[in-house]
Design an enzyme around this catalytic site. Structure first.
Site, PDB file in Angstrom:
ATOM      1  N   ASP A  36       0.845  -1.196   0.000  1.00  0.00           N
ATOM      2  CA  ASP A  36       0.000   0.000   0.000  1.00  0.00           C
ATOM      3  C   ASP A  36       0.877   1.241   0.000  1.00  0.00           C
ATOM      4  OD1 ASP A  36       0.855   0.395   2.589  1.00  0.00           O
ATOM      5  OD2 ASP A  36      -1.085   0.021   3.522  1.00  0.00           O
ATOM      6  N   LEU A  37       0.218   2.387  -0.161  1.00  0.00           N
ATOM      7  CA  LEU A  37       0.916   3.672  -0.224  1.00  0.00           C
ATOM      8  C   LEU A  37       1.102   4.199   1.188  1.00  0.00           C
ATOM      9  CD1 LEU A  37      -1.056   5.336  -3.173  1.00  0.00           C
ATOM     10  CD2 LEU A  37       0.968   3.884  -3.290  1.00  0.00           C
TER      11      LEU A  37
ATOM     12  N   ASP B  31      -6.202   1.905  -0.523  1.00  0.00           N
ATOM     13  CA  ASP B  31      -4.899   2.146  -1.145  1.00  0.00           C
ATOM     14  C   ASP B  31      -4.038   0.891  -1.065  1.00  0.00           C
ATOM     15  OD1 ASP B  31      -4.659   2.487   1.703  1.00  0.00           O
ATOM     16  OD2 ASP B  31      -2.682   3.354   1.387  1.00  0.00           O
TER      17      ASP B  31
END
Length: 314
Positions: free
Chosen positions: A187-188, A230
């Site tokens: 994920d970010l 995300d």
């Protein structure tokens, strides 16, 4: 032909019907991509090389022909009776009619030297094409609709449902044939803070840009998906955990090498896992997801292996 909406099955049935005709040693269907992409080619009794050479796209001037007859001569084989066996000597193609336009061409080929096609041959192949055209068109629409249903609208990557269906299928295949399978969950970093700072609409644009960069670096065989807000995943068939680690570093470089929109540089945290003999799809996913959370706890831009619990900076 109308008994299935699976495109591969409809094409296969059409080719079998065409290939069953007298004098037909092979058959081919060529469907151009309406979006200008690579055409769909299905064959019966042809090698890949032969299919590429003999695919029919229609007359050179773009007109619609009722039929196209091909005759092939081979000067170097004129005096070699043995060398002439097994090669294509003639072909007959007719258009596959769709609801509003021609879908492509259905072609039969013969390996018999001196064979010629009659008007009756043309009529019979036309009859098959008229019946096959609507079935092929319906099946292709169903496939396109299914593909759209498998995609995440924002990022264009495969969606969560498709991910879990594909992961289950790939796990079963890897177990059955004792093949390697690896998984990346990433994920970010700090994306919630990004959304709070620039708003969800701008945040969506960031996700879309990040996903485009992901698509640019994954291999053709890899399956990239969006599995949460995300959170993303890549399934890597026939791959070890080292392959997954290398792909993570390419993903990190692609996403972090240059700024994205208003947020500047972004970093990825990831968990990677390789399938074990005792893993079912849920356990496999959980091990990679747990590794992701350990990476998040350790800092930004990090990867943790679920198989070998080591932690290190990217």
């Amino acid at each position: 032909l109308a008994g299935s909406i699976d495109l591969d099955e409809v094409l296969s049935r059409t080719l079998e019907a065409a290939g069953a005709r007298d004098g037909a040693d092979a058959a081919l269907i060529m469907l151009p991509d309406p979006q200008g992409g690579k055409p769909l080619v299905a064959t019966l009794g042809l090698s890949v090389e032969e299919a590429e050479r003999h695919a029919i796209t229609g007359p050179p001037d773009g007109r619609l022909a009722r039929s196209i007859t091909m005759s092939y001569t081979y000067p170097e084989l004129e005096r070699e009776t043995e060398g002439a066996d097994g090669i294509i000597h003639a072909g007959l193609a007719v258009p596959l009619p769709g609801e509003s336009s021609t879908l492509g061409y259905l072609t039969v080929f013969t390996r018999t030297k001196g064979h010629s096609y009659s008007d009756d041959d043309v009529r019979q192949l036309e009859t098959l094409a008229v019946r096959a055209g609507p079935a092929i068109e319906n099946a292709r629409r169903f496939r396109e609709a299914r593909q759209l249903a498998d995609l995440d609208a924002l990022t264009g990557l495969h969606n969560r449902r498709f991910f879990h269906e594909t992961l289950a299928r790939e796990c079963a295949r890897a177990h059955r044939y004792e093949r390697k399978l690896s998984l990346i969950i990433f994920d970010l970093d700090d994306f919630k803070d990004i959304n709070d700072r620039i708003g969800h609409l701008a945040g969506d644009a960031v996700l879309a840009e990040a996903a485009e960069r992901v698509r640019d670096v994954v291999r053709t065989a890899d399956i990239a998906c969006r599995v949460g807000g995300d959170e993303f995943a890549v399934i890597l068939p026939e791959s070890s955990i080292d392959d997954a680690d290398q792909l993570y570093r390419r993903l990190l470089n692609a996403v972090s090498s240059r700024p994205i929109g208003q947020v500047g540089k972004l970093y990825l945290s990831a968990g990677v896992a390789e399938l074990r003999a005792e893993d079912d799809p849920i356990a496999f996913f959980q091990r990679a997801d747990d590794a992701l959370y350990r990476a998040k706890e350790a800092g930004k831009g990090r990867v943790v292996s679920a198989n070998v619990p080591r932690l290190g900076p990217a």
